[in-house]
Design a protein around this motif. Structure first.
Motif, PDB file in Angstrom:
ATOM      1  N   TYR A  89       6.696  -7.386   4.105  1.00 51.07           N
ATOM      2  CA  TYR A  89       7.062  -5.973   4.031  1.00 51.07           C
ATOM      3  C   TYR A  89       5.838  -5.100   4.253  1.00 51.07           C
ATOM      4  O   TYR A  89       4.760  -5.404   3.750  1.00 51.07           O
ATOM      5  N   THR A 128      13.589  -2.787  -5.553  1.00 59.63           N
ATOM      6  CA  THR A 128      14.309  -4.066  -5.468  1.00 59.63           C
ATOM      7  C   THR A 128      14.395  -4.563  -4.033  1.00 59.63           C
ATOM      8  O   THR A 128      14.489  -5.753  -3.789  1.00 59.63           O
ATOM      9  N   GLN A 129      14.410  -3.631  -3.088  1.00 59.46           N
ATOM     10  CA  GLN A 129      14.470  -4.038  -1.690  1.00 59.46           C
ATOM     11  C   GLN A 129      13.073  -4.205  -1.099  1.00 59.46           C
ATOM     12  O   GLN A 129      12.902  -4.256   0.110  1.00 59.46           O
ATOM     13  N   ASN A 130      12.097  -4.250  -1.981  1.00 56.65           N
ATOM     14  CA  ASN A 130      10.717  -4.452  -1.585  1.00 56.65           C
ATOM     15  C   ASN A 130      10.162  -3.348  -0.675  1.00 56.65           C
ATOM     16  O   ASN A 130       9.453  -3.624   0.294  1.00 56.65           O
TER      17      ASN A 130
END
Lengths: 236, 237
Positions: A89, A128-130
């Protein structure tokens, strides 16, 4: 009575059964299947009383809040920078976290961080979704100028740093290089060319043999060997 | 029982000689080589990494993407046209489905783990060798997986149940030998790959599955040992 089927500090692999019976408890890197505890990632086994834990030996860096990492500016946004943090990410450094200076609207952001610049930054939040937010304000956080940047396996970072920074200090003492190790496995160091190359070799040695014991002595021997003809620079 | 002898002289439940090692491709996140007889598979794993195009992304978990490729000079050299084919696409898909049940990519939403399987030399059983190599490479890459995946083919050569058919065995008999490539999760004995080329009865199929299980468990031990061997080398220094 439960039985332990692997030894402490042994290299364990996914699918390996490490204990039988209900006396042992699975922790990170392991799980329970009926009466057995099974490993679910490659690493080294730690037995802490009844708790079985696996310290990973490989794998990509997963951003964590509070980590200090070294990032590379990938893109300049409307109000911030997108940085590559050696992870699946990318991360965003927002304008207000970039500098203590007041940055005027419409200012040329490349004056602060240009494309391909490296910087030491801190991870301020991870969703949470990085999605990752960074800050460059704080002690030791700065843009990096000069020196070298190398990438190492992020799981070996604790070994490179050593207990209370002992390993980094040893390399620093021997080579006179300034060294910054990011939690994401990006290492920056700067010093005299020959010393940089010695530091590079030492770091690679640590990375390759991170899972072994008595590593400090071997690194020390390597550094002594590499720096013995070159005592000039650092004491002056 | 019958007087059937395998052309290679192997026992009915004896696979070909296996060689396995990991870390063969330096720049990959994980890699492995799995050789069974003359069939050799190389697997390289990259990732988890950002997935493009974006519409393929899954916000709940990372996905696995496999690519199976036989090199043009592999097999008997008849696959002279390189690149993807109907067959390789199918095998890539079944490989993906065979491996996915053990993987846990929930920590890495929106990402992809790429697995490239290349076969420099083949003599039957290439998809099984590819799956074995891929499972080892994934473990080497530090992916969370609840178990290894082991794979081998079983089949009926002239009516006799044998494991790990080689090239000549596949083509024996009038209608060629029925052959069943399998992959299994060793700890739970769940089957993750089940294909079949040929005709067998239901009873024969169930027999074949039971016959393959001990062999698959042995293969999984070989795979696990090979991963450990990478780290033992360092210790000896």
């Amino acid at each position: 009575m439960g039985k332990l089927l692997a030894k402490e500090r042994e290299v364990v692999v996914p699918g390996q059964i490490i204990s039988e019976g209900m006396d042992y408890l699975p922790s990170t890197g392991t799980y329970r299947l009926k009466e057995q505890v099974i490993v679910n990632r490659l690493g080294i086994l730690n037995v802490d009383g009844k708790v079985l834990k696996v310290t990973p030996l490989s794998g990509r860096y997963l951003p964590k809040e509070g980590d200090t990492v070294i990032g590379k500016v990938e893109d300049i946004l409307m109000s911030g920078w997108r940085m590559d943090i050696n992870s699946p990410y990318s991360a965003v450094l927002p304008l207000r976290e970039a500098s203590f200076d007041f940055i005027k609207k419409g200012a040329d952001l490349s004056k602060y961080f240009a494309l391909d610049d490296y910087a030491v930054v801190k991870i301020t939040s991870v969703t949470t979704q990085n999605l990752v937010d960074l800050s460059a304000k704080g002690q030791g956080l700065r843009r990096l100028r000069g020196g070298r940047v190398i990438k190492v396996d992020c799981n070996k970072v604790p070994r490179i740093i050593g207990k209370q920074g002992s390993m980094v200090k040893m390399i620093n003492d021997a080579t006179g290089c300034r060294i910054t190790v990011g939690q994401n496995g990006v290492v920056w160091f700067m010093g005299e060319p020959q010393m940089e190359s010695a530091a590079f070799k030492a770091i690679r040695l640590i990375e390759q043999e991170a899972h072994t014991q008595g590593l400090t002595d071997r690194v020390k021997a390597l550094l002594d060997e590499l720096t013995k003809d070159y005592k000039g620079g650092k004491d002056e | 029982m019958s007087k059937f002898k395998r052309p290679s002289g192997r026992k009915m439940d004896e696979p070909r000689k296996i060689e396995a090692e990991v870390g063969v491709i330096a720049r990959a996140d994980g890699s492995a080589r799995f050789k069974i007889g003359d069939t050799e598979a190389l697997a390289a794993v990259y990732g988890p990494r950002e997935l493009h195009p974006r519409f393929l992304q899954d916000p709940k978990k990372g996905i696995l993407r496999c690519n199976y490729n036989m090199l043009p000079y592999a097999g008997d050299g008849s696959r002279v046209r390189p690149g993807p084919s109907r067959r390789s696409k199918e095998i890539s898909m079944v490989t993906e489905k065979a491996l996915t049940p053990v993987l846990d990519l929930s920590q890495f939403p929106n990402t992809v783990v790429d697995v490239f399987i290349e076969l420099p030399q083949t003599n039957a059983g290439s998809r099984c060798a590819g799956i074995c190599a891929a499972a080892m490479a994934l473990a080497d890459a530090g992916i969370i997986m609840k178990d290894m995946i082991s794979s081998v083919a079983v089949g009926y050569v002239e009516g006799n149940l044998v494991v790990d058919l080689d090239g000549p065995e596949e083509h024996m008999g009038e209608n060629e030998s029925p052959d069943i490539p399998l992959a299994m999760i060793p700890s739970t004995e769940e089957i993750t790959l089940l294909q079949m080329d040929g005709i067998v009865s239901k009873k024969q199929l169930l027999e074949a599955l039971e016959f393959a299980k001990p062999v698959l468990k042995k293969i999984s031990d070989v795979q696990k040992q090979a991963i450990k061997a990478k780290y033992e080398l360092g210790e000896r220094k």
